[in-house]
Design a protein around this motif. Structure first.
Motif, short mmCIF file in Angstrom:
data_model
loop_
_atom_site.label_atom_id
_atom_site.label_comp_id
_atom_site.label_asym_id
_atom_site.label_seq_id
_atom_site.Cartn_x
_atom_site.Cartn_y
_atom_site.Cartn_z
N LEU A 159 0.83 -1.23 0.16
CA LEU A 159 0.02 0.07 0.01
C LEU A 159 0.72 1.29 -0.02
CD1 LEU A 159 -2.91 -1.08 2.28
CD2 LEU A 159 -2.87 -1.03 -0.10
N ASP A 160 2.09 1.08 0.63
CA ASP A 160 3.01 2.41 0.69
C ASP A 160 3.44 2.50 -1.00
OD1 ASP A 160 2.88 2.45 3.34
OD2 ASP A 160 4.76 1.61 3.68
N GLN A 161 3.63 1.53 -1.48
CA GLN A 161 4.16 1.66 -2.79
C GLN A 161 2.98 2.20 -3.71
OE1 GLN A 161 6.57 -1.49 -4.60
NE2 GLN A 161 7.00 -2.17 -2.53
N LEU A 162 2.01 1.86 -3.53
CA LEU A 162 0.82 2.41 -4.33
C LEU A 162 0.62 3.70 -4.14
CD1 LEU A 162 -1.83 -0.47 -3.86
CD2 LEU A 162 -0.94 0.42 -5.95
N SER A 163 0.84 4.25 -2.89
CA SER A 163 0.75 5.66 -2.74
C SER A 163 1.85 6.47 -3.50
CB SER A 163 0.35 6.08 -1.44
OG SER A 163 0.72 5.40 -0.18
N VAL A 164 3.00 6.10 -3.58
CA VAL A 164 4.04 6.57 -3.96
C VAL A 164 3.90 6.82 -5.56
CG1 VAL A 164 6.50 6.59 -4.83
CG2 VAL A 164 5.97 5.81 -2.49
N LEU A 165 3.53 5.44 -5.84
CA LEU A 165 2.92 5.54 -7.72
C LEU A 165 1.98 6.53 -7.94
CD1 LEU A 165 3.10 1.61 -8.02
CD2 LEU A 165 4.74 3.48 -9.14
N GLU A 166 0.74 6.59 -6.93
CA GLU A 166 -0.34 7.32 -7.19
C GLU A 166 0.25 8.97 -7.45
OE1 GLU A 166 -3.07 6.91 -4.25
OE2 GLU A 166 -4.73 6.55 -5.89
N LYS A 167 1.25 9.41 -6.73
CA LYS A 167 1.64 10.77 -6.58
C LYS A 167 2.50 10.69 -8.24
CE LYS A 167 2.08 11.88 -1.89
NZ LYS A 167 2.63 11.14 -1.10
N LEU A 168 3.16 9.90 -8.36
CA LEU A 168 4.03 10.11 -9.42
C LEU A 168 3.16 10.05 -10.70
CD1 LEU A 168 7.45 9.73 -9.95
CD2 LEU A 168 6.66 7.42 -10.70
N LEU A 169 2.16 9.00 -10.68
CA LEU A 169 1.54 8.93 -11.90
C LEU A 169 0.12 10.07 -12.15
CD1 LEU A 169 1.60 5.18 -12.12
CD2 LEU A 169 2.88 7.00 -13.65
N GLN A 170 0.22 11.20 -11.10
CA GLN A 170 -1.04 11.99 -11.39
C GLN A 170 -1.28 12.43 -12.69
OE1 GLN A 170 -2.96 13.81 -8.98
NE2 GLN A 170 -2.23 12.27 -7.58
N SER A 171 -0.35 12.88 -13.35
CA SER A 171 -1.04 13.36 -14.76
C SER A 171 -0.94 12.56 -15.98
CB SER A 171 0.25 14.12 -15.24
OG SER A 171 1.36 13.51 -15.42
N SER A 172 -1.10 11.17 -15.60
CA SER A 172 -1.14 10.19 -16.54
C SER A 172 -2.69 9.25 -16.17
CB SER A 172 -0.08 9.05 -16.57
OG SER A 172 -0.48 7.95 -17.38
N SER A 173 -3.45 9.41 -17.23
CA SER A 173 -4.89 8.83 -16.87
C SER A 173 -4.64 7.07 -16.98
CB SER A 173 -5.86 9.15 -17.90
OG SER A 173 -5.33 8.88 -19.38
N ASP A 174 -3.72 6.78 -17.88
CA ASP A 174 -3.26 5.35 -18.01
C ASP A 174 -2.80 4.98 -16.69
OD1 ASP A 174 -4.16 4.18 -20.29
OD2 ASP A 174 -2.35 4.13 -21.22
#
Length: 458
Positions: A248-263
RNA sequence: GUGGUUGUAGCUCAGCUGGUUAGAGCGCUGGAUUGUGGUUCCAGAGGUCGCCGGUUCGAACCCGGUCUUCCACCCCA
Protein backbone atom coordinates in the motif's frame (compact mmCIF):
# COMPACT_ATOMS: atom_id res chain seq x y z
CA UNK A 1 25.96 -51.64 -37.33
CA UNK A 2 24.48 -50.44 -34.04
CA UNK A 3 24.28 -46.70 -33.69
CA UNK A 4 24.84 -45.00 -30.39
CA UNK A 5 21.43 -43.95 -29.10
CA UNK A 6 20.83 -40.33 -28.21
CA UNK A 7 18.07 -37.77 -27.80
CA UNK A 8 18.02 -34.18 -29.10
CA UNK A 9 19.55 -31.37 -27.13
CA UNK A 10 17.26 -29.99 -24.43
CA UNK A 11 14.94 -33.04 -24.34
CA UNK A 12 14.70 -35.70 -21.65
CA UNK A 13 13.58 -39.23 -20.95
CA UNK A 14 11.53 -39.66 -17.79
CA UNK A 15 12.02 -42.76 -15.65
CA UNK A 16 9.23 -44.28 -13.51
CA UNK A 17 10.15 -42.32 -10.40
CA UNK A 18 10.32 -39.07 -12.35
CA UNK A 19 6.98 -39.71 -14.03
CA UNK A 20 5.43 -40.41 -10.63
CA UNK A 21 6.72 -37.13 -9.28
CA UNK A 22 5.64 -35.20 -12.35
CA UNK A 23 2.18 -36.75 -12.16
CA UNK A 24 1.99 -35.75 -8.53
CA UNK A 25 2.48 -32.10 -9.53
CA UNK A 26 0.07 -32.41 -12.46
CA UNK A 27 -2.57 -33.92 -10.20
CA UNK A 28 -2.31 -31.16 -7.62
CA UNK A 29 -2.41 -28.43 -10.25
CA UNK A 30 -5.30 -30.09 -12.07
CA UNK A 31 -7.28 -30.56 -8.89
CA UNK A 32 -7.14 -26.86 -8.07
CA UNK A 33 -7.83 -25.81 -11.66
CA UNK A 34 -11.00 -27.84 -11.42
CA UNK A 35 -12.09 -26.54 -8.04
CA UNK A 36 -11.80 -23.02 -9.46
CA UNK A 37 -14.15 -24.03 -12.25
CA UNK A 38 -11.71 -24.31 -15.15
CA UNK A 39 -12.39 -26.81 -17.94
CA UNK A 40 -9.75 -28.73 -19.86
CA UNK A 41 -8.98 -28.36 -23.56
CA UNK A 42 -6.18 -29.64 -25.75
CA UNK A 43 -4.79 -28.27 -29.00
CA UNK A 44 -2.46 -29.81 -31.61
CA UNK A 45 1.29 -29.92 -31.00
CA UNK A 46 1.83 -28.00 -34.21
CA UNK A 47 -0.05 -25.09 -35.70
CA UNK A 48 -0.01 -23.30 -39.03
CA UNK A 49 3.03 -21.04 -39.02
CA UNK A 50 1.03 -17.87 -39.50
CA UNK A 51 -0.89 -18.61 -36.30
CA UNK A 52 2.33 -18.42 -34.30
CA UNK A 53 4.71 -16.19 -36.22
CA UNK A 54 4.83 -12.55 -35.18
CA UNK A 55 3.04 -13.14 -31.88
CA UNK A 56 6.10 -13.31 -29.65
CA UNK A 57 8.34 -10.62 -31.12
CA UNK A 58 11.42 -11.13 -33.27
CA UNK A 59 13.17 -13.08 -30.55
CA UNK A 60 10.16 -15.37 -30.26
CA UNK A 61 10.02 -16.00 -33.99
CA UNK A 62 13.61 -17.11 -33.90
CA UNK A 63 12.84 -19.60 -31.11
CA UNK A 64 9.87 -21.24 -32.84
CA UNK A 65 10.61 -24.71 -34.19
CA UNK A 66 9.58 -24.76 -37.84
CA UNK A 67 8.50 -27.96 -39.52
CA UNK A 68 9.87 -28.62 -42.97
CA UNK A 69 7.17 -29.19 -45.59
CA UNK A 70 6.74 -32.77 -46.70
CA UNK A 71 7.61 -33.87 -50.19
CA UNK A 72 9.54 -31.71 -52.59
CA UNK A 73 9.78 -28.73 -50.30
CA UNK A 74 12.15 -26.73 -52.51
CA UNK A 75 9.59 -26.65 -55.33
CA UNK A 76 8.18 -23.28 -54.27
CA UNK A 77 11.57 -21.62 -53.99
CA UNK A 78 12.60 -19.75 -57.11
CA UNK A 79 16.21 -19.40 -58.17
CA UNK A 80 16.42 -15.78 -57.16
CA UNK A 81 15.30 -16.42 -53.59
CA UNK A 82 17.48 -19.50 -53.36
CA UNK A 83 20.52 -17.54 -54.51
CA UNK A 84 19.82 -14.75 -52.02
CA UNK A 85 20.42 -17.15 -49.11
CA UNK A 86 17.90 -15.12 -47.12
CA UNK A 87 16.64 -17.61 -44.53
CA UNK A 88 13.90 -15.34 -43.19
CA UNK A 89 12.42 -14.87 -46.62
CA UNK A 90 12.80 -18.53 -47.52
CA UNK A 91 11.32 -20.00 -44.33
CA UNK A 92 7.64 -19.46 -45.21
CA UNK A 93 8.24 -21.10 -48.58
CA UNK A 94 9.66 -24.32 -47.21
CA UNK A 95 7.81 -24.48 -43.87
CA UNK A 96 4.09 -23.98 -43.32
CA UNK A 97 3.75 -25.54 -39.87
CA UNK A 98 5.48 -24.94 -36.56
CA UNK A 99 5.57 -26.51 -33.10
CA UNK A 100 3.51 -24.84 -30.38
CA UNK A 101 5.60 -22.19 -28.57
CA UNK A 102 3.19 -21.60 -25.68
CA UNK A 103 -0.43 -22.40 -24.81
CA UNK A 104 -1.86 -18.89 -24.87
CA UNK A 105 -1.76 -18.13 -28.58
CA UNK A 106 -3.20 -21.54 -29.55
CA UNK A 107 -5.89 -20.89 -26.94
CA UNK A 108 -6.73 -17.53 -28.51
CA UNK A 109 -6.99 -19.28 -31.86
CA UNK A 110 -9.23 -21.90 -30.26
CA UNK A 111 -11.53 -19.28 -28.76
CA UNK A 112 -11.99 -17.53 -32.08
CA UNK A 113 -12.60 -20.76 -33.98
CA UNK A 114 -15.09 -22.06 -31.42
CA UNK A 115 -16.65 -18.77 -30.34
CA UNK A 116 -20.17 -19.94 -31.17
CA UNK A 117 -19.87 -23.02 -28.97
CA UNK A 118 -18.32 -21.32 -25.98
CA UNK A 119 -20.16 -19.93 -22.97
CA UNK A 120 -18.46 -16.72 -21.88
CA UNK A 121 -16.78 -16.10 -19.55
CA UNK A 122 -14.87 -19.19 -20.56
CA UNK A 123 -12.43 -20.63 -18.03
CA UNK A 124 -10.10 -23.19 -19.55
CA UNK A 125 -7.05 -25.05 -18.38
CA UNK A 126 -4.52 -26.77 -20.55
CA UNK A 127 -1.54 -28.95 -19.66
CA UNK A 128 0.60 -29.81 -22.66
CA UNK A 129 4.20 -29.64 -23.83
CA UNK A 130 5.58 -26.65 -25.70
CA UNK A 131 8.79 -26.33 -27.68
CA UNK A 132 11.38 -23.58 -27.95
CA UNK A 133 14.62 -23.61 -29.93
CA UNK A 134 16.37 -21.99 -27.00
CA UNK A 135 19.84 -22.85 -25.77
CA UNK A 136 19.31 -25.18 -22.80
CA UNK A 137 20.39 -24.28 -19.27
CA UNK A 138 19.39 -25.42 -15.84
CA UNK A 139 15.60 -25.39 -15.71
CA UNK A 140 15.51 -24.46 -19.38
CA UNK A 141 14.59 -27.04 -21.93
CA UNK A 142 13.65 -27.23 -25.57
CA UNK A 143 10.64 -29.35 -24.71
CA UNK A 144 8.77 -28.60 -21.53
CA UNK A 145 5.28 -28.59 -20.09
CA UNK A 146 3.15 -25.59 -19.35
CA UNK A 147 0.05 -25.72 -17.16
CA UNK A 148 -2.14 -22.77 -18.06
CA UNK A 149 -5.41 -21.45 -16.67
CA UNK A 150 -7.05 -18.57 -18.52
CA UNK A 151 -10.38 -16.76 -18.37
CA UNK A 152 -11.70 -15.04 -21.47
CA UNK A 153 -14.70 -12.82 -21.76
CA UNK A 154 -14.61 -11.08 -18.41
CA UNK A 155 -13.15 -7.69 -17.56
CA UNK A 156 -13.68 -8.18 -13.87
CA UNK A 157 -10.64 -7.72 -11.67
CA UNK A 158 -12.05 -10.50 -9.51
CA UNK A 159 -10.46 -12.84 -12.04
CA UNK A 160 -7.03 -11.48 -11.17
CA UNK A 161 -7.83 -11.91 -7.49
CA UNK A 162 -8.89 -15.52 -8.05
CA UNK A 163 -5.83 -16.33 -10.10
CA UNK A 164 -3.57 -15.17 -7.28
CA UNK A 165 -5.57 -17.33 -4.88
CA UNK A 166 -5.20 -20.23 -7.29
CA UNK A 167 -1.42 -19.82 -7.31
CA UNK A 168 -1.48 -19.73 -3.53
CA UNK A 169 -3.70 -22.83 -3.30
CA UNK A 170 -1.47 -24.90 -5.59
CA UNK A 171 1.82 -23.98 -3.96
CA UNK A 172 0.35 -24.45 -0.51
CA UNK A 173 -0.86 -27.92 -1.48
CA UNK A 174 2.58 -28.76 -2.86
CA UNK A 175 3.99 -27.75 0.54
CA UNK A 176 6.18 -25.21 -1.23
CA UNK A 177 6.22 -22.46 1.39
CA UNK A 178 7.50 -18.97 0.82
CA UNK A 179 6.93 -18.42 -2.88
CA UNK A 180 6.35 -14.82 -3.82
CA UNK A 181 3.75 -13.77 -6.32
CA UNK A 182 4.99 -10.60 -7.94
CA UNK A 183 2.40 -8.27 -9.30
CA UNK A 184 2.57 -5.33 -11.67
CA UNK A 185 0.41 -3.64 -14.24
CA UNK A 186 1.26 -2.76 -17.80
CA UNK A 187 -0.73 0.45 -17.50
CA UNK A 188 1.59 1.61 -14.75
CA UNK A 189 4.59 1.00 -16.95
CA UNK A 190 2.89 2.87 -19.77
CA UNK A 191 2.00 5.68 -17.36
CA UNK A 192 5.57 5.99 -16.20
CA UNK A 193 6.85 6.15 -19.75
CA UNK A 194 4.27 8.83 -20.44
CA UNK A 195 5.08 10.89 -17.36
CA UNK A 196 8.80 10.89 -18.04
CA UNK A 197 8.14 11.85 -21.67
CA UNK A 198 9.35 8.65 -23.30
CA UNK A 199 6.06 7.17 -24.40
CA UNK A 200 7.40 5.66 -27.62
CA UNK A 201 10.29 4.00 -25.79
CA UNK A 202 7.95 1.99 -23.55
CA UNK A 203 9.35 -1.41 -24.51
CA UNK A 204 13.01 -0.39 -24.19
CA UNK A 205 12.21 1.30 -20.90
CA UNK A 206 10.47 -1.71 -19.38
CA UNK A 207 13.02 -4.23 -20.62
CA UNK A 208 15.76 -2.20 -18.96
CA UNK A 209 13.74 -1.65 -15.79
CA UNK A 210 13.10 -5.40 -15.56
CA UNK A 211 16.80 -5.94 -14.94
CA UNK A 212 17.00 -3.72 -11.87
CA UNK A 213 17.58 -6.53 -9.34
CA UNK A 214 20.19 -8.05 -11.62
CA UNK A 215 22.32 -5.14 -12.81
CA UNK A 216 21.42 -2.42 -10.29
CA UNK A 217 20.45 1.20 -10.71
CA UNK A 218 23.56 2.15 -12.62
CA UNK A 219 23.26 -0.75 -15.02
CA UNK A 220 19.64 0.12 -15.71
CA UNK A 221 20.41 3.81 -16.28
CA UNK A 222 23.22 2.86 -18.59
CA UNK A 223 21.04 0.57 -20.64
CA UNK A 224 18.29 3.20 -20.85
CA UNK A 225 20.76 5.81 -22.02
CA UNK A 226 22.07 3.36 -24.61
CA UNK A 227 18.52 2.95 -25.90
CA UNK A 228 18.19 6.71 -26.34
CA UNK A 229 16.18 7.56 -23.24
CA UNK A 230 17.09 11.05 -22.05
CA UNK A 231 18.91 11.77 -18.80
CA UNK A 232 16.03 14.00 -17.72
CA UNK A 233 13.61 11.10 -18.17
CA UNK A 234 15.82 8.70 -16.22
CA UNK A 235 16.06 11.33 -13.47
CA UNK A 236 12.28 11.55 -13.31
CA UNK A 237 11.93 7.78 -13.10
CA UNK A 238 14.47 7.58 -10.27
CA UNK A 239 11.92 7.23 -7.41
CA UNK A 240 10.92 3.91 -8.95
CA UNK A 241 14.36 2.45 -8.50
CA UNK A 242 14.18 2.87 -4.76
CA UNK A 243 10.55 1.92 -4.24
CA UNK A 244 10.10 0.08 -0.98
CA UNK A 245 7.74 -0.52 1.93
CA UNK A 246 4.42 -2.33 2.02
CA UNK A 247 2.31 -2.84 -1.05
CA UNK A 248 0.00 0.00 0.00
CA UNK A 249 2.94 2.35 0.65
CA UNK A 250 4.27 1.68 -2.81
CA UNK A 251 0.86 2.33 -4.28
CA UNK A 252 0.68 5.80 -2.76
CA UNK A 253 4.10 6.70 -4.15
CA UNK A 254 3.00 5.50 -7.56
CA UNK A 255 -0.25 7.38 -7.29
CA UNK A 256 1.59 10.67 -6.79
CA UNK A 257 4.10 9.96 -9.50
CA UNK A 258 1.40 9.15 -12.02
CA UNK A 259 -1.00 12.05 -11.25
CA UNK A 260 -0.85 13.37 -14.79
CA UNK A 261 -1.29 10.09 -16.62
CA UNK A 262 -4.78 8.69 -16.96
CA UNK A 263 -3.39 5.31 -17.99
CA UNK A 264 -1.07 5.28 -15.04
CA UNK A 265 -3.82 6.22 -12.61
CA UNK A 266 -6.00 3.45 -13.99
CA UNK A 267 -3.16 0.99 -13.43
CA UNK A 268 -2.70 2.07 -9.83
CA UNK A 269 -6.42 1.78 -9.24
CA UNK A 270 -6.49 -1.76 -10.62
CA UNK A 271 -3.49 -2.80 -8.56
CA UNK A 272 -5.03 -1.29 -5.46
CA UNK A 273 -8.25 -3.24 -5.93
CA UNK A 274 -6.40 -6.53 -6.35
CA UNK A 275 -4.10 -5.93 -3.41
CA UNK A 276 -6.84 -4.71 -1.06
CA UNK A 277 -9.21 -7.53 -1.95
CA UNK A 278 -6.51 -10.12 -1.40
CA UNK A 279 -5.55 -8.55 1.87
CA UNK A 280 -9.11 -8.98 2.97
CA UNK A 281 -9.23 -12.59 1.74
CA UNK A 282 -5.79 -13.56 2.96
CA UNK A 283 -3.33 -15.99 1.40
CA UNK A 284 -2.27 -19.33 2.90
CA UNK A 285 1.45 -19.54 2.21
CA UNK A 286 2.44 -17.25 -0.65
CA UNK A 287 3.44 -13.60 -0.35
CA UNK A 288 1.97 -11.04 -2.71
CA UNK A 289 4.44 -8.33 -3.67
CA UNK A 290 4.03 -5.34 -5.92
CA UNK A 291 7.05 -5.10 -8.18
CA UNK A 292 7.07 -2.23 -10.65
CA UNK A 293 10.20 -3.58 -12.28
CA UNK A 294 8.32 -6.66 -13.42
CA UNK A 295 7.93 -6.35 -17.17
CA UNK A 296 7.94 -9.79 -18.83
CA UNK A 297 8.80 -10.03 -22.46
CA UNK A 298 5.44 -10.88 -23.92
CA UNK A 299 4.09 -7.87 -25.68
CA UNK A 300 0.41 -8.71 -25.51
CA UNK A 301 -0.16 -8.02 -21.83
CA UNK A 302 -2.24 -4.90 -21.25
CA UNK A 303 -3.17 -4.96 -17.56
CA UNK A 304 -2.03 -7.08 -14.64
CA UNK A 305 1.27 -8.92 -14.91
CA UNK A 306 2.12 -11.87 -12.63
CA UNK A 307 5.29 -13.73 -11.97
CA UNK A 308 5.99 -16.36 -9.34
CA UNK A 309 9.44 -16.61 -7.79
CA UNK A 310 10.70 -19.71 -5.98
CA UNK A 311 11.33 -19.36 -2.22
CA UNK A 312 14.46 -17.47 -1.18
CA UNK A 313 17.60 -19.51 -1.35
CA UNK A 314 16.53 -21.58 -4.36
CA UNK A 315 18.30 -20.53 -7.51
CA UNK A 316 15.67 -20.88 -10.15
CA UNK A 317 14.09 -18.51 -12.64
CA UNK A 318 10.40 -17.84 -12.37
CA UNK A 319 8.21 -20.89 -11.77
CA UNK A 320 5.08 -19.29 -13.14
CA UNK A 321 3.81 -16.20 -14.89
CA UNK A 322 0.83 -14.61 -16.51
CA UNK A 323 -1.22 -11.52 -17.01
CA UNK A 324 -4.14 -9.79 -18.67
CA UNK A 325 -4.33 -9.26 -22.39
CA UNK A 326 -7.23 -7.16 -23.59
CA UNK A 327 -7.10 -8.00 -27.23
CA UNK A 328 -5.33 -11.25 -27.94
CA UNK A 329 -8.18 -12.70 -29.96
CA UNK A 330 -8.29 -9.47 -31.98
CA UNK A 331 -5.41 -10.81 -34.07
CA UNK A 332 -7.68 -13.63 -35.15
CA UNK A 333 -10.65 -11.38 -35.80
CA UNK A 334 -12.62 -11.47 -32.55
CA UNK A 335 -12.68 -8.00 -31.01
CA UNK A 336 -13.25 -6.86 -27.45
CA UNK A 337 -12.71 -10.14 -25.67
CA UNK A 338 -10.52 -9.66 -22.67
CA UNK A 339 -8.47 -12.50 -21.25
CA UNK A 340 -6.38 -13.07 -18.19
CA UNK A 341 -4.38 -16.14 -17.32
CA UNK A 342 -1.56 -17.75 -15.43
CA UNK A 343 0.92 -20.46 -16.20
CA UNK A 344 2.78 -22.97 -14.03
CA UNK A 345 6.25 -24.07 -15.12
CA UNK A 346 6.02 -27.75 -14.29
CA UNK A 347 9.63 -28.62 -15.06
CA UNK A 348 10.96 -25.88 -12.84
CA UNK A 349 8.55 -26.62 -10.01
CA UNK A 350 9.80 -30.20 -10.21
CA UNK A 351 13.41 -29.07 -9.81
CA UNK A 352 12.50 -26.85 -6.87
CA UNK A 353 10.55 -29.61 -5.08
CA UNK A 354 13.43 -31.99 -5.71
CA UNK A 355 15.96 -29.54 -4.36
CA UNK A 356 13.91 -28.93 -1.22
CA UNK A 357 13.05 -32.62 -0.85
CA UNK A 358 9.32 -31.95 -0.83
CA UNK A 359 7.97 -34.94 -2.72
CA UNK A 360 5.87 -37.28 -0.55
CA UNK A 361 7.89 -40.31 0.51
CA UNK A 362 5.32 -42.84 -0.66
CA UNK A 363 5.50 -41.56 -4.22
CA UNK A 364 7.88 -44.31 -5.32
CA UNK A 365 5.83 -47.09 -3.75
CA UNK A 366 4.77 -48.78 -6.96
CA UNK A 367 4.17 -52.11 -5.20
CA UNK A 368 2.72 -52.68 -1.72
CA UNK A 369 3.08 -56.44 -1.57
CA UNK A 370 5.32 -58.97 -3.30
CA UNK A 371 4.87 -62.74 -3.05
CA UNK A 372 7.99 -64.84 -3.11
CA UNK A 373 7.86 -67.62 -5.67
CA UNK A 374 8.82 -71.04 -4.31
CA UNK A 375 7.73 -73.16 -7.27
CA UNK A 376 4.72 -74.06 -9.39
CA UNK A 377 2.25 -75.17 -6.73
CA UNK A 378 3.19 -72.48 -4.24
CA UNK A 379 3.07 -69.78 -6.94
CA UNK A 380 -0.43 -70.81 -7.93
CA UNK A 381 -1.57 -70.33 -4.38
CA UNK A 382 0.19 -66.94 -4.26
CA UNK A 383 -1.49 -65.96 -7.49
CA UNK A 384 -4.91 -66.71 -6.02
CA UNK A 385 -4.12 -64.55 -3.04
CA UNK A 386 -2.78 -61.77 -5.27
CA UNK A 387 -5.98 -61.83 -7.33
CA UNK A 388 -8.05 -61.22 -4.23
CA UNK A 389 -5.82 -58.38 -3.11
CA UNK A 390 -5.87 -56.81 -6.57
CA UNK A 391 -9.67 -56.83 -6.51
CA UNK A 392 -9.37 -54.93 -3.26
CA UNK A 393 -7.25 -52.34 -5.06
CA UNK A 394 -3.90 -53.31 -3.61
CA UNK A 395 -0.79 -53.00 -5.73
CA UNK A 396 0.75 -56.46 -5.56
CA UNK A 397 2.64 -58.99 -7.60
CA UNK A 398 4.06 -62.52 -7.58
CA UNK A 399 7.73 -62.87 -8.43
CA UNK A 400 7.61 -64.51 -11.85
CA UNK A 401 10.14 -67.30 -11.36
CA UNK A 402 11.29 -69.42 -8.45
CA UNK A 403 14.64 -67.70 -8.27
CA UNK A 404 16.79 -67.87 -5.19
CA UNK A 405 15.21 -66.39 -2.09
CA UNK A 406 18.04 -63.91 -1.77
CA UNK A 407 17.45 -62.58 -5.25
CA UNK A 408 13.70 -62.24 -4.70
CA UNK A 409 14.14 -60.48 -1.36
CA UNK A 410 16.69 -58.16 -2.87
CA UNK A 411 14.31 -57.33 -5.66
CA UNK A 412 11.59 -56.49 -3.12
CA UNK A 413 14.03 -54.38 -1.18
CA UNK A 414 15.23 -52.44 -4.22
CA UNK A 415 11.69 -51.78 -5.32
CA UNK A 416 10.86 -50.41 -1.93
CA UNK A 417 8.11 -52.96 -1.26
CA UNK A 418 6.93 -52.73 2.35
CA UNK A 419 5.49 -56.27 2.67
CA UNK A 420 6.68 -59.60 1.32
CA UNK A 421 4.43 -62.66 1.43
CA UNK A 422 5.88 -66.14 1.74
CA UNK A 423 3.88 -69.20 0.74
CA UNK A 424 6.13 -72.25 0.75
CA UNK A 425 5.68 -75.94 1.30
CA UNK A 426 4.93 -75.53 5.00
CA UNK A 427 2.39 -72.75 4.55
CA UNK A 428 0.72 -74.68 1.76
CA UNK A 429 0.39 -77.65 4.08
CA UNK A 430 -1.41 -75.72 6.82
CA UNK A 431 -3.25 -73.32 4.53
CA UNK A 432 -1.53 -70.17 5.72
CA UNK A 433 0.79 -67.41 4.51
CA UNK A 434 3.58 -65.49 6.16
CA UNK A 435 3.85 -61.71 5.87
CA UNK A 436 7.24 -60.16 6.37
CA UNK A 437 7.44 -56.49 7.26
CA UNK A 438 10.43 -55.20 5.30
CA UNK A 439 10.82 -52.09 7.41
CA UNK A 440 10.55 -53.58 10.89
CA UNK A 441 11.93 -56.99 9.97
CA UNK A 442 9.32 -59.05 11.85
CA UNK A 443 6.84 -61.48 10.37
CA UNK A 444 3.36 -62.76 11.07
CA UNK A 445 1.27 -65.71 9.92
CA UNK A 446 -2.27 -65.40 8.54
CA UNK A 447 -4.79 -67.93 7.32
CA UNK A 448 -5.41 -68.26 3.58
CA UNK A 449 -9.10 -68.53 4.50
CA UNK A 450 -9.12 -64.95 5.76
CA UNK A 451 -6.50 -63.01 3.82
CA UNK A 452 -8.40 -59.77 4.38
CA UNK A 453 -7.21 -59.80 7.98
CA UNK A 454 -3.87 -58.85 6.53
CA UNK A 455 -4.71 -56.59 3.62
CA UNK A 456 -7.68 -54.64 4.95
CA UNK A 457 -5.29 -52.49 6.97
CA UNK A 458 -3.14 -51.50 3.94
C1' G B 1 22.24 -16.07 -32.02
C1' U B 2 27.33 -14.43 -28.92
C1' G B 3 31.20 -15.95 -25.33
C1' G B 4 32.84 -19.77 -22.10
C1' U B 5 32.54 -24.86 -19.96
C1' U B 6 31.94 -30.26 -19.70
C1' G B 7 32.29 -35.45 -21.66
C1' U B 8 36.75 -41.65 -18.87
C1' A B 9 32.74 -48.60 -16.39
C1' G B 10 25.46 -48.73 -15.20
C1' C B 11 26.30 -44.16 -11.50
C1' U B 12 29.84 -40.51 -8.99
C1' C B 13 34.62 -39.43 -10.20
C1' A B 14 40.62 -40.20 -10.19
C1' G B 15 44.20 -40.58 -14.18
C1' C B 16 51.29 -36.65 -13.21
C1' U B 17 54.90 -32.01 -18.56
C1' G B 18 52.08 -37.21 -24.05
C1' G B 19 55.05 -43.23 -22.48
C1' U B 20 53.70 -50.38 -21.91
C1' U B 21 48.10 -54.37 -19.88
C1' A B 22 43.21 -46.93 -18.03
C1' G B 23 41.88 -47.03 -11.92
C1' A B 24 38.63 -46.30 -7.23
C1' G B 25 33.96 -46.16 -4.62
C1' C B 26 28.97 -47.44 -5.30
C1' G B 27 25.99 -50.69 -8.22
C1' C B 28 25.75 -55.51 -10.91
C1' U B 29 26.75 -61.13 -11.18
C1' G B 30 28.38 -65.52 -8.48
C1' G B 31 29.83 -67.65 -3.73
C1' A B 32 30.14 -67.85 2.04
C1' U B 33 24.16 -68.82 3.19
C1' U B 34 19.28 -75.34 -0.43
C1' G B 35 13.16 -70.58 3.54
C1' U B 36 14.73 -64.48 4.41
C1' G B 37 16.53 -58.30 1.97
C1' G B 38 18.72 -53.82 3.89
C1' U B 39 25.13 -55.11 7.61
C1' U B 40 29.92 -58.24 6.63
C1' C B 41 33.67 -61.24 3.82
C1' C B 42 35.61 -63.50 -0.93
C1' A B 43 35.63 -63.78 -6.25
C1' G B 44 34.09 -62.04 -11.11
C1' A B 45 32.09 -59.41 -15.27
C1' G B 46 31.87 -54.65 -17.31
C1' G B 47 35.56 -49.20 -21.06
C1' U B 48 35.49 -47.90 -29.50
C1' C B 49 38.42 -42.73 -22.83
C1' G B 50 31.51 -38.46 -26.70
C1' C B 51 32.31 -38.75 -32.23
C1' C B 52 35.43 -37.56 -36.75
C1' G B 53 40.02 -35.96 -38.39
C1' G B 54 45.14 -34.05 -37.50
C1' U B 55 50.22 -33.64 -34.96
C1' U B 56 53.60 -37.56 -32.96
C1' C B 57 57.82 -43.26 -32.84
C1' G B 58 53.64 -43.14 -29.35
C1' A B 59 47.31 -39.51 -27.70
C1' A B 60 42.30 -40.32 -22.44
C1' C B 61 46.03 -36.17 -22.33
C1' C B 62 48.17 -31.60 -27.67
C1' C B 63 45.46 -29.19 -32.21
C1' G B 64 40.89 -28.57 -35.51
C1' G B 65 35.85 -29.77 -36.36
C1' U B 66 31.30 -31.75 -34.53
C1' C B 67 27.69 -33.44 -30.90
C1' U B 68 26.41 -33.14 -25.74
C1' U B 69 26.31 -30.85 -20.57
C1' C B 70 26.33 -26.75 -17.67
C1' C B 71 27.18 -21.29 -17.16
C1' A B 72 27.01 -15.93 -18.56
C1' C B 73 24.57 -12.76 -22.27
C1' C B 74 19.84 -12.46 -25.21
C1' C B 75 15.32 -14.00 -23.96
C1' C B 76 12.23 -16.85 -20.99
C1' A B 77 8.60 -21.31 -17.82
Amino acid sequence: MAQKPSIPKGTRDFSPSEVNKRNYIFDVVKKHFQTYGFQPIETPSFENSETLMGKYGDEGDRLIFKILNSGDYLRKVDMELYASKNSTAMTPKISEKALRYDLTVPFARYVVMHQNDIQFPFKRYQIQPVWRADRPQKGRFREFFQCDADVVGSNSLLQEVELVQLYDAVFTDLKLDGVSIKLNNRKILAGIAEVIGERDKLIDFTVALDKLDKIGIEGVSKEMRAKGISDAAIEKAAPLFALSGSNLDQLSVLEKLLQSSSDGKKGVEELRFIVETLEEMGLQSAALKIDVTLARGLNYYTGAIFEVAAPDGVSMGSIGGGGRYDDLTGIFGLKDVSGVGISFGLDRIYLVLEELNLFPEAIDRSLQVLCVNFGEKEALSSLKLVSKMRSAGIKCDVYPSSAKMQKQMKYANNRNVPYVILIGEQELANNSFVVKDMLKGGQETYSLEKPEEFYKSL
